[in-house]
Design an enzyme around this catalytic site. Structure first.
Site, short mmCIF file in Angstrom:
data_model
loop_
_atom_site.label_atom_id
_atom_site.label_comp_id
_atom_site.label_asym_id
_atom_site.label_seq_id
_atom_site.Cartn_x
_atom_site.Cartn_y
_atom_site.Cartn_z
N SER A 97 5.71 4.38 2.95
CA SER A 97 6.23 4.80 1.65
C SER A 97 6.76 6.23 1.73
CB SER A 97 5.12 4.73 0.58
OG SER A 97 4.61 3.42 0.54
N SER A 252 6.37 1.54 8.99
CA SER A 252 5.01 1.74 8.48
C SER A 252 4.03 1.42 9.59
CB SER A 252 4.73 0.82 7.29
OG SER A 252 3.32 0.81 7.02
N HIS A 257 0.71 -3.83 9.91
CA HIS A 257 2.05 -3.76 10.48
C HIS A 257 2.02 -3.92 12.00
CE1 HIS A 257 4.08 -2.64 6.67
NE2 HIS A 257 2.83 -2.44 6.36
N ASN A 326 4.61 17.68 1.66
CA ASN A 326 3.98 17.76 2.98
C ASN A 326 3.48 16.36 3.28
OD1 ASN A 326 2.56 18.06 5.29
ND2 ASN A 326 1.09 19.55 4.51
C1 LIG Z 1 8.95 -3.37 3.26
C2 LIG Z 1 7.92 -2.30 3.10
N1 LIG Z 1 8.31 -1.04 2.93
C3 LIG Z 1 7.43 -0.04 2.78
C4 LIG Z 1 6.07 -0.28 2.83
C5 LIG Z 1 5.12 0.85 2.63
O1 LIG Z 1 4.37 1.17 3.78
P1 LIG Z 1 2.99 1.97 3.63
O2 LIG Z 1 1.96 0.99 3.19
O3 LIG Z 1 2.72 2.48 5.01
O4 LIG Z 1 3.19 3.04 2.64
C6 LIG Z 1 5.61 -1.59 3.00
C7 LIG Z 1 4.16 -1.85 3.03
O5 LIG Z 1 3.68 -2.83 3.52
C8 LIG Z 1 6.56 -2.63 3.14
O6 LIG Z 1 6.17 -3.90 3.27
#
Ligand SMILES: Cc1ncc(COP(=O)(O)O)c(C=O)c1O
Length: 496
Positions: A97, A252, A257, A326
């Site tokens: 994210s 991610s 993942h 940050n």
């Molecule tokens: C397509 C996609 N983008 C972004 C994210 C966000 O990743 P994170 O959980 O590391 O913030 C996810 C989370 O699974 C995702 O499936």
């Protein structure tokens, strides 16, 4: 006898490996002979951390060094990930994210030429069904997401709708995810972006290790040459990893993942090096200085800058060019990630094999279920996929195995999900479904209806929301686990 720090560290790491190999048998890859076997009644997660004593040793070793903040391990990970993908730079952040937030924010910098800079009110095309934080950075930057629909068969955008979302002078970028480890139609999306001079941000968070191939002539017309880093060619097709086709992409490293460091993510700068400095600035407080952590005066003129309305010679370390954050992870996380990177080829292969195993095991259920297809595939057969006549191909590093319950089936996807849950089989819906039906967007429509735009009817996104769920394909699954999943689903549907 006093032992030296080196001797002590070696002993600690030796014991760490011994401890981990005893304690973490259930986290080993599914095909590892030392993995604890599956027993009936055990939960089968849809995804999870897959690691051995290598990752635990790396985490403890880095923690003993106690640099803590992003340092040598982080730098090495960034170099290794960029080399793997064939991109100019990879920048570690603390989540996927955050990666999406940094990627989009990077394109708002005043250091870009005015016509390329994303400014409040500019539009960014995205899709309606997916993960929320592919979309939220657009709104958080005062830009307007414009939604097009998903194709329920692939989970990806319907690329033929891009044009209907485009407004000359307003549309500046396309930001979309490769859904569940299935590349979107990169050929069509890049052609659209080139035609209108738009940025392409690939959310590759669920798709590390996927590749996309296109016929050589088409690749050449788009400027992809087979002798460039990260590109391979077999005489007819040019092939490249997803996350390496557009301008910026994101990863991610959260546990479900393709590789994990607990929390973590990356921003990949694909081919325009200056974007790295801007991305780094947004990640690192908005600062103008680009020194690595613990270093000073990389620019050799730390006290010779005059920027903004600051006095000449003001310390470059404390000069801020952007409204930054940050969002850095810790060095021990990067140390774990480096071990995971070594295992990535085997992880990708296991995800493919697991998808095939589930597909073959559920093949008799097509009266009740629709199965996903890779983009550009038209059919699945036990011997492989049949392909459309675009000449493009996808090779999926599957994040999950998506099924859709047919409208006339005597059960719903929620009932199937609940049944699997009762049998301790992890399953998930396709993240937020049609995001516009989520409370946050319903509220936004009331509070600020002009803050987003829906370009087309979103029937595909609704279908995904109402009928889809997915099972895991993660490399920790054993054949026995998948066979139990297959048997449970067959029994639920066919009743014997
Ligand atoms: C397509 C996609 N983008 C972004 C994210 C966000 O990743 P994170 O959980 O590391 O913030 C996810 C989370 O699974 C995702 O499936």
């Amino acid at each position: 006898m006093t032992r030296t720090p080196t001797e002590l560290k070696a002993e600690i790491l030796h014991l760490t490996r011994e401890y981990s190999s005893l304690m973490h048998k259930a986290n080993r890859p599914g095909n590892d002979p030392h993995r604890s076997p599956f027993t009936l009644g055990q939960t089968i997660p849809y995804a999870g951390r897959v690691f051995t004593e290598d990752e635990v040793e790396a985490a403890v070793g880095s923690t003993l060094d106690f640099w803590l903040t992003l340092g040598l391990e982080g730098e090495a990970f960034e170099t290794e990930l960029a080399a793997l993908l064939g991109v100019k730079h990879s920048l570690l952040v603390n989540s996927g994210s955050s990666a999406n937030l940094v990627a989009l924010s990077t394109l708002t910098t005043h250091k870009l030429p005015a016509h390329k800079r994303l400014q409040p009110g500019d539009e960014v095309i995205t899709v309606a069904a997916g993960f929320p934080t592919t979309v939220t950075p657009i709104l958080q930057n005062g830009l307007v997401p414009v939604f097009i629909d998903n194709n329920p068969v692939t989970g990806n955008l319907r690329s033929e709708q891009l044009q209907s979302a485009f407004v000359s002078g307003k549309t500046k970028a396309v930001m979309i995810a490769h859904a569940l480890g299935n590349p979107f139609d990169i050929g069509a999306v890049i052609e659209f972006c080139r035609e209108h001079d738009l940025w392409l941000i690939e959310d590759n968070c669920d798709a590390l290790g996927c590749t996309y191939s296109m016929p050589i002539a088409r690749a050449h017309a788009l400027g992809f040459k087979e002798n460039s880093p990260g590109i391979s060619a077999d005489g007819t097709h040019v092939t490249r990893y997803t996350g390496a086709w557009g301008d910026i992409s994101t990863q991610s490293f959260y546990p479900p993942h393709h590789l994990t460091m607990g929390e973590g993510g990356a921003v990949n700068i694909i081919h325009r090096p200056p974007l790295k400095t801007y991305a780094e600035s947004f990640r690192d407080w908005g600062r103008d200085c680009w020194c690595a952590s613990g270093k000073d005066n990389t620019c050799n003129k730390r006290f010779q800058w005059q920027l903004g309305e600051l006095p000449e010679g003001y310390d470059h370390k404390y000069i801020y060019s952007h409204l930054g954050y940050n969002l850095k992870p810790l060095d021990p996380q990067a140390a774990i990630g480096r071990q995971q990177l070594k295992k990535l080829p085997a992880f990708i292969e296991a995800r493919k094999q697991n998808w095939e195993h589930l597909r073959a095991g559920l093949a008799d259920l097509d009266e009740f279920l629709d199965f996903s297809l890779p983009t550009h595939a038209t059919h699945w057969t036990p011997k492989g996929f049949m392909w459309d006549d675009s000449g493009c191909r996808t090779d999926c590093s599957w994040f999950g195995f998506m099924i859709r319950v047919k409208p006339d089936a005597p059960f719903t996807h929620s009932q199937l999900g609940r049944h699997l849950d009762e049998h301790k089989i992890g399953n998930r819906m396709l993240f937020g479904g049609n995001l516009l039906r989520q409370p946050v967007f319903v509220q936004l429509r009331k509070d600020r209806p002009e803050s987003f735009r829906v370009a087309v009817p979103l029937d595909g996104a609704d279908t995904i929301m109402n009928t889809a769920l997915f099972l895991g394909t993660y490399p920790g699954l054993t054949k026995a686990m998948m066979d139990y999943e297959i048997e449970t689903i067959n029994r639920f549907i066919l009743g014997n």
